[in-house]
Write a protein that holds these residues in place. Sequence first.
Motif, PDB file in Angstrom:
ATOM      1  N   LEU A 118      31.243  49.068  41.093  1.00 54.15           N
ATOM      2  CA  LEU A 118      30.921  48.804  42.503  1.00 54.15           C
ATOM      3  C   LEU A 118      30.146  49.961  43.140  1.00 54.15           C
ATOM      4  O   LEU A 118      29.309  49.738  44.022  1.00 54.15           O
ATOM      5  CB  LEU A 118      32.194  48.510  43.301  1.00 54.15           C
ATOM      6  CG  LEU A 118      32.844  47.140  43.031  1.00 54.15           C
ATOM      7  CD1 LEU A 118      34.075  46.939  43.918  1.00 54.15           C
ATOM      8  CD2 LEU A 118      31.858  45.994  43.244  1.00 54.15           C
ATOM      9  N   TYR A 137      39.239  39.877  37.523  1.00 51.93           N
ATOM     10  CA  TYR A 137      40.394  40.022  38.414  1.00 51.93           C
ATOM     11  C   TYR A 137      40.885  38.680  38.960  1.00 51.93           C
ATOM     12  O   TYR A 137      41.489  38.619  40.027  1.00 51.93           O
ATOM     13  CB  TYR A 137      40.059  41.006  39.542  1.00 51.93           C
ATOM     14  CG  TYR A 137      39.735  42.388  38.997  1.00 51.93           C
ATOM     15  CD1 TYR A 137      40.753  43.189  38.485  1.00 51.93           C
ATOM     16  CD2 TYR A 137      38.431  42.851  38.932  1.00 51.93           C
ATOM     17  CE1 TYR A 137      40.457  44.433  37.932  1.00 51.93           C
ATOM     18  CE2 TYR A 137      38.130  44.096  38.395  1.00 51.93           C
ATOM     19  CZ  TYR A 137      39.141  44.878  37.891  1.00 51.93           C
ATOM     20  OH  TYR A 137      38.858  46.105  37.332  1.00 51.93           O
ATOM     21  N   ASP A 194      36.288  34.504  44.690  1.00 53.02           N
ATOM     22  CA  ASP A 194      37.244  34.143  43.626  1.00 53.02           C
ATOM     23  C   ASP A 194      38.615  33.866  44.209  1.00 53.02           C
ATOM     24  O   ASP A 194      38.885  34.193  45.375  1.00 53.02           O
ATOM     25  CB  ASP A 194      37.301  35.252  42.568  1.00 53.02           C
ATOM     26  CG  ASP A 194      37.805  36.566  43.120  1.00 53.02           C
ATOM     27  OD1 ASP A 194      38.939  36.603  43.631  1.00 53.02           O
ATOM     28  OD2 ASP A 194      37.049  37.574  43.060  1.00 53.02           O
ATOM     29  N   ARG A 231      39.898  52.650  41.494  1.00 51.92           N
ATOM     30  CA  ARG A 231      40.430  51.402  40.942  1.00 51.92           C
ATOM     31  C   ARG A 231      41.713  51.073  41.697  1.00 51.92           C
ATOM     32  O   ARG A 231      42.513  51.966  41.995  1.00 51.92           O
ATOM     33  CB  ARG A 231      40.736  51.543  39.451  1.00 51.92           C
ATOM     34  CG  ARG A 231      39.532  51.955  38.611  1.00 51.92           C
ATOM     35  CD  ARG A 231      39.763  51.686  37.137  1.00 51.92           C
ATOM     36  NE  ARG A 231      39.749  50.257  36.862  1.00 51.92           N
ATOM     37  CZ  ARG A 231      40.441  49.692  35.880  1.00 51.92           C
ATOM     38  NH1 ARG A 231      41.215  50.418  35.108  1.00 51.92           N
ATOM     39  NH2 ARG A 231      40.372  48.391  35.680  1.00 51.92           N
ATOM     40  N   THR A 261      36.185  51.076  34.563  1.00 50.30           N
ATOM     41  CA  THR A 261      35.881  52.504  34.767  1.00 50.30           C
ATOM     42  C   THR A 261      35.866  52.880  36.251  1.00 50.30           C
ATOM     43  O   THR A 261      35.837  54.050  36.599  1.00 50.30           O
ATOM     44  CB  THR A 261      34.493  52.836  34.185  1.00 50.30           C
ATOM     45  OG1 THR A 261      33.530  52.014  34.849  1.00 50.30           O
ATOM     46  CG2 THR A 261      34.426  52.605  32.697  1.00 50.30           C
ATOM     47  N   ASN A 296      33.487  41.054  37.620  1.00 47.35           N
ATOM     48  CA  ASN A 296      34.716  41.479  38.311  1.00 47.35           C
ATOM     49  C   ASN A 296      35.516  40.262  38.782  1.00 47.35           C
ATOM     50  O   ASN A 296      36.745  40.228  38.653  1.00 47.35           O
ATOM     51  CB  ASN A 296      34.376  42.339  39.535  1.00 47.35           C
ATOM     52  CG  ASN A 296      34.193  43.801  39.182  1.00 47.35           C
ATOM     53  OD1 ASN A 296      34.470  44.205  38.058  1.00 47.35           O
ATOM     54  ND2 ASN A 296      33.718  44.587  40.125  1.00 47.35           N
TER      55      ASN A 296
HETATM   56  P1  ADP Z   1      36.094  48.428  37.311  1.00 46.56           P
HETATM   57  O1  ADP Z   1      35.371  48.933  36.157  1.00 46.56           O
HETATM   58  O2  ADP Z   1      37.459  49.009  37.452  1.00 46.56           O
HETATM   59  O3  ADP Z   1      36.081  46.958  37.448  1.00 46.56           O
HETATM   60  P2  ADP Z   1      34.553  48.416  39.748  1.00 46.56           P
HETATM   61  O4  ADP Z   1      33.876  49.536  40.417  1.00 46.56           O
HETATM   62  O5  ADP Z   1      33.730  47.263  39.362  1.00 46.56           O
HETATM   63  O6  ADP Z   1      35.313  49.051  38.537  1.00 46.56           O
HETATM   64  O7  ADP Z   1      35.676  47.919  40.710  1.00 46.56           O
HETATM   65  C1  ADP Z   1      36.532  48.860  41.318  1.00 46.56           C
HETATM   66  C2  ADP Z   1      37.881  48.261  41.558  1.00 46.56           C
HETATM   67  O8  ADP Z   1      37.773  47.244  42.548  1.00 46.56           O
HETATM   68  C3  ADP Z   1      38.446  47.532  40.371  1.00 46.56           C
HETATM   69  O9  ADP Z   1      39.164  48.432  39.569  1.00 46.56           O
HETATM   70  C4  ADP Z   1      39.343  46.513  41.008  1.00 46.56           C
HETATM   71  O10 ADP Z   1      40.593  47.072  41.257  1.00 46.56           O
HETATM   72  C5  ADP Z   1      38.689  46.208  42.320  1.00 46.56           C
HETATM   73  N1  ADP Z   1      37.924  44.937  42.291  1.00 46.56           N
HETATM   74  C6  ADP Z   1      36.615  44.792  42.121  1.00 46.56           C
HETATM   75  N2  ADP Z   1      36.263  43.495  42.184  1.00 46.56           N
HETATM   76  C7  ADP Z   1      37.389  42.815  42.409  1.00 46.56           C
HETATM   77  C8  ADP Z   1      37.698  41.418  42.571  1.00 46.56           C
HETATM   78  N3  ADP Z   1      36.773  40.471  42.546  1.00 46.56           N
HETATM   79  N4  ADP Z   1      38.981  41.105  42.799  1.00 46.56           N
HETATM   80  C9  ADP Z   1      39.933  42.032  42.871  1.00 46.56           C
HETATM   81  N5  ADP Z   1      39.721  43.351  42.705  1.00 46.56           N
HETATM   82  C10 ADP Z   1      38.459  43.728  42.479  1.00 46.56           C
END
Ligand code: ADP
Length: 466
Positions: A432, A374, A398, A417, A428, A370
């Motif tokens: 998280l 991102y 990050d 998301r 998806t 992630n």
């Molecule tokens: P995805 O498959 O969308 O990455 P996650 O459950 O891993 O699903 O993350 C959920 C949402 O959290 C992501 O869609 C993103 O918008 C946000 N996110 C997660 N990690 C980060 C990060 N390091 N920086 C910015 N946004 C993040």
Amino acid sequence: MRRFLNRYYLLILGGVLLLLAGVGLNLGGGSAPWISLVLFMAAVLLFASTVPVLHFTLLRPYHHLRRQADAFARRCFGEVPCDQGDLEGFAEGLQQLGDAVDQADLRTRELEATVKVYALEKEQMETILWSLPIAILVTDRFNELLMANDAAQRMFGFQRQEGNPRPMEEILPWAELVDLIKGTAERKLKVPRRTVELNRDLEEETRIYRVTLASITDHADEILCVVTIIQDITKDREIERMKSEFVANVSHELKAPLGAIKAYSEMLLDGEAKDEASRLEFMEVIAQETDRLSGMIENLLDLSRLEAGVVQMNMQRLNLINLLQSVVTTIRPSAEMKKIDLETDISQYIVPVTGDEEQLGRVFMNLLSNAVKYTPEGGKVDLTARLEGDFIRVDVADTGYGIPEEDLPRIFEKFFRVKKNRKVAKGTGMGLAMVKRILEIHNAEIKVESEPGKGSCFTVFIPAAK
Ligand code: ADP
């Protein structure tokens, strides 16, 4: 014989006295005749005076006492034969009275036992009512609060004093509820029981309550009291909302790859790919979208298995240093592709943890991928691990797009998301949610700090192995 003696003792006494007089006459026979006469007269006088004396001193109180005893016996035991002068009957009556007293004593003890049982049952009922997590209020027809259990007192922030009914307006800080209870007491309801949902605005939030009101009446159909049951259903509503959002998100997320597969396969079938290169390109898109689809379904299944607790965890003592290094090695190529500087600072002093290697690997893989996903090209990702008290602390920081403050509380929800970052990378919204669940199984915790445009930092605390 005794009765005979009782009845004729006066005559017997008189006879004895006359005998004495006769003896007196005989005695006097040898002496002067006037002495015999005097003795005789004295005997007659003595006899005559004895009768009233005896009558007033002995017989009257005796008869009085007997009449009283008789009347008493008759009053107590009407059926008991109690002849005049029959003290045996009275004794028998007394015996029966004694028996009756014993019986009454036994009955009293039985009643005492019954009262104790009722008191115990009442106490049990009260304990149950008091310990129920739902709020219960009982008000009388004058709208005075008779009873409020612990949950109700906590819900409305008051303490009710026993045996001191007070108007409920003075105690309940919720006018809408007070009106409802009053309406029930005044029979404004057509039915004896009804359930309504009420919103209550508190200082920081609005909570939703399910209120059930029931009126209790006596045999003359007069209202005795109103019982009000109040359940806080805010959380249930939130779960329902999340469920429907989850279904909508699943459909939405599945639709996108399915749509692409359908479109590209139709184009192939319609012969729109004129040359080999275009055909290959179309088939590659179909393969990619199929992988994405199966990946999503796999994740969904994994998550539901984790939530249902059916995933077999292989808990063992493991070294996080090796695990983190291998995750970094896997992610490094995608970081390099985006020219992201991936740095690690893993302390050599971190102690082992107890956990499932594969599942903990998934946690750090998700966080690190992630961070790379991102973060725009040329950014920086840092992974640090160190011992902090009884925990191993791992930070994944990050310099990416960050997460808006209002989205932070929802970041671990399934399919959530960040809207603004949707176009930044495919995903998806399950990663998280899975991370959170796996960490919960390991008694570990995760927190996130983020600032849009500056970056994010996810911090994991895993308890050190004992
Ligand atoms: P995805 O498959 O969308 O990455 P996650 O459950 O891993 O699903 O993350 C959920 C949402 O959290 C992501 O869609 C993103 O918008 C946000 N996110 C997660 N990690 C980060 C990060 N390091 N920086 C910015 N946004 C993040």
